[in-house]
Design a protein around this motif. Structure first.
Motif, short mmCIF file in Angstrom:
data_model
loop_
_atom_site.label_atom_id
_atom_site.label_comp_id
_atom_site.label_asym_id
_atom_site.label_seq_id
_atom_site.Cartn_x
_atom_site.Cartn_y
_atom_site.Cartn_z
N SER A 1 0.82 -1.21 0.00
CA SER A 1 0.00 0.00 0.00
C SER A 1 0.86 1.26 0.00
O SER A 1 0.60 2.21 -0.73
CB SER A 1 -0.93 -0.02 1.21
OG SER A 1 -1.70 1.15 1.25
N ARG A 2 1.92 1.25 0.83
CA ARG A 2 2.77 2.44 0.92
C ARG A 2 3.57 2.67 -0.35
O ARG A 2 3.86 3.79 -0.72
CB ARG A 2 3.73 2.32 2.11
CG ARG A 2 3.01 2.45 3.43
CD ARG A 2 3.76 3.31 4.43
NE ARG A 2 3.16 3.18 5.77
CZ ARG A 2 3.54 2.28 6.67
NH1 ARG A 2 4.53 1.43 6.39
NH2 ARG A 2 2.96 2.23 7.84
N VAL A 3 3.94 1.59 -1.00
CA VAL A 3 4.65 1.73 -2.27
C VAL A 3 3.79 2.51 -3.27
O VAL A 3 4.27 3.39 -3.98
CB VAL A 3 5.00 0.33 -2.86
CG1 VAL A 3 5.31 0.43 -4.35
CG2 VAL A 3 6.19 -0.26 -2.12
N LEU A 4 2.49 2.19 -3.27
CA LEU A 4 1.59 2.86 -4.20
C LEU A 4 1.34 4.31 -3.79
O LEU A 4 1.27 5.21 -4.63
CB LEU A 4 0.28 2.09 -4.30
CG LEU A 4 0.42 0.69 -4.92
CD1 LEU A 4 -0.92 -0.03 -4.92
CD2 LEU A 4 0.97 0.78 -6.33
N THR A 5 1.19 4.53 -2.49
CA THR A 5 1.04 5.90 -2.01
C THR A 5 2.28 6.72 -2.40
O THR A 5 2.17 7.85 -2.87
CB THR A 5 0.87 5.92 -0.48
OG1 THR A 5 -0.28 5.14 -0.14
CG2 THR A 5 0.69 7.34 0.03
N GLN A 6 3.43 6.10 -2.22
CA GLN A 6 4.67 6.78 -2.57
C GLN A 6 4.71 7.10 -4.07
O GLN A 6 5.18 8.17 -4.47
CB GLN A 6 5.87 5.92 -2.18
CG GLN A 6 7.17 6.71 -2.15
CD GLN A 6 8.35 5.81 -1.87
OE1 GLN A 6 8.49 4.74 -2.47
NE2 GLN A 6 9.23 6.25 -0.98
N ALA A 7 4.20 6.18 -4.85
CA ALA A 7 4.18 6.41 -6.30
C ALA A 7 3.37 7.66 -6.63
O ALA A 7 3.75 8.43 -7.52
CB ALA A 7 3.59 5.19 -7.01
N THR A 8 2.27 7.87 -5.91
CA THR A 8 1.47 9.07 -6.21
C THR A 8 2.22 10.34 -5.81
O THR A 8 2.09 11.36 -6.48
CB THR A 8 0.08 9.02 -5.53
OG1 THR A 8 0.24 9.05 -4.12
CG2 THR A 8 -0.68 7.78 -5.92
N ALA A 9 3.01 10.25 -4.76
CA ALA A 9 3.84 11.41 -4.41
C ALA A 9 4.91 11.64 -5.47
O ALA A 9 5.20 12.77 -5.85
CB ALA A 9 4.48 11.19 -3.04
N ARG A 10 5.48 10.54 -5.97
CA ARG A 10 6.45 10.63 -7.05
C ARG A 10 5.84 11.30 -8.28
O ARG A 10 6.50 12.06 -8.98
CB ARG A 10 6.95 9.23 -7.44
CG ARG A 10 7.96 8.64 -6.50
CD ARG A 10 9.34 9.24 -6.70
NE ARG A 10 9.80 9.11 -8.08
CZ ARG A 10 10.74 9.91 -8.63
NH1 ARG A 10 11.31 10.85 -7.91
NH2 ARG A 10 11.10 9.74 -9.87
N TYR A 11 4.57 11.01 -8.53
CA TYR A 11 3.90 11.67 -9.64
C TYR A 11 3.97 13.18 -9.47
O TYR A 11 4.31 13.92 -10.40
CB TYR A 11 2.43 11.23 -9.73
CG TYR A 11 1.62 12.09 -10.67
CD1 TYR A 11 1.74 11.94 -12.04
CD2 TYR A 11 0.76 13.06 -10.17
CE1 TYR A 11 1.03 12.75 -12.90
CE2 TYR A 11 0.03 13.87 -11.02
CZ TYR A 11 0.17 13.71 -12.39
OH TYR A 11 -0.53 14.52 -13.24
#
Lengths: 183, 183
Positions: B146-156
């Motif tokens: 879940s955090r990997v995906l949340t982090q991905a949105t921050a990376r966006y």
DNA sequence: GATTTCATGTAAGACGTTACATGATTCA
DNA sequence: TGAATCATGTAACGTCTTACATGAAATC
């Protein structure tokens, strides 16, 4: 009856972190705000609607120091509705829609998320080509002050599209099954 | 009485290219659409409003093969209103607002446009730092699915901000007074 | 003591989208 | 001959934002 994205955003936020309208708005403000701004009053207006749908349930929690609050949590039906909605690409899939699905990725099939990332990446590549053509077309016409600025706005789109392509690429990599390293 | 951006967008399009509602909507669709989507019906509804304000004037043009049309062009008052609006940064300046001003740059002071580009560039740099902090914070907490995906949105957001910074930089360069080459 | 913040909402109205409407022209 | 496109709009409706409202607590 087809709902817009906002109720699902609120539903997803409640799923991730049950709480009051105030809590949820605050959560939105430090998470989805960056790619999906939603106002506090918007959150408040979605909550009764979601409760009527049976997707969340609210419980009144009395408080001493502050006004009583209503705390919400998702129902099993709500979680299913969320998943169903996330799995299907948005009617006019924009990058924000894909980012939103990534944010709620834990509630959807990784397969579906991967598909949507791939699909959007292609869209972005097409858009980039389209905008590059505009840039070149303006070059060909000769660049006066006004056209230089128009071209700059097309360049904005190009850089934007390239950032999107880079992001989908790196996010797709996260979803790939980890490659076992043979010894 | 403060107007939203849409009427000014329509006013600006009419200024760049006088024409009917249909023409203007078509023009919007191959220009500002990429950073400021506006629907055909939206264009139609702004036109009478702009005419009442005295910012544009319409003339009925009878046609044989098609329904009669009303062709609009800007008035001197309208052009002044456009300039005044462009010169002042949007209340909550977003990148689109700056791109829009760049697109209509011929109607505003280059000085003011340069200021707004500089201001937004700083905003974008601040935003980038903010998002990088979120990325690192998530790293520190440990990355489950879940955090990997949340982090991905921050990376966006980070990639987005970087594209914006790059764009403001290259567009600022276009506005700089050309450096005379001595020799 | 005054202003800002926390915490909770409600109400009104502008904005913008989707659907409806019309008739000629071109394309399959 | 039927469907899609051109060209012009109007009407209805839901979304979303802005303004209003309240009262305690904390800050200056």
């Amino acid at each position: 009856m087809t709902l817009p994205a906002s109720p699902y955003v609120v539903l997803g936020l409640i799923a991730k972190k049950p709480g009051s309208g105030y809590d949820t708005a605050a959560f939105a403000d430090r998470s989805v705000r960056y790619f999906w701004p939603i106002s506090r009053t918007q959150v408040y207006s979605e909550l009764p609607r979601l409760e009527e749908l049976g997707w969340i349930t609210g419980t009144l929690v009395p408080q001493d120091r502050y006004p009583d609050k209503r705390v919400y949590q998702p129902t099993p039906t709500g979680l299913r509705a969320l998943r169903d909605w996330l799995d299907v690409p948005a009617p006019r899939q924009r990058i924000q829609d894909v980012v939103l699905r990534t944010f709620f990725g834990a509630y959807m099939s990784s397969q579906r998320l991967a598909e949507q990332l791939a699909e959007y990446r292609q869209q972005a590549e097409k858009l980039r080509a389209e905008l590059l053509a505009i840039v070149e077309h303006l070059d060909a016409k000769g660049l006066d002050h006004s056209r230089v600025l128009t071209q700059a706005t097309a360049r904005y789109g190009v850089l934007q599209a390239e950032a999107t392509i880079a992001w989908t690429t790196e996010t797709q990599a996260l979803l790939e099954p980890p490659q076992g390293q043979a010894g």
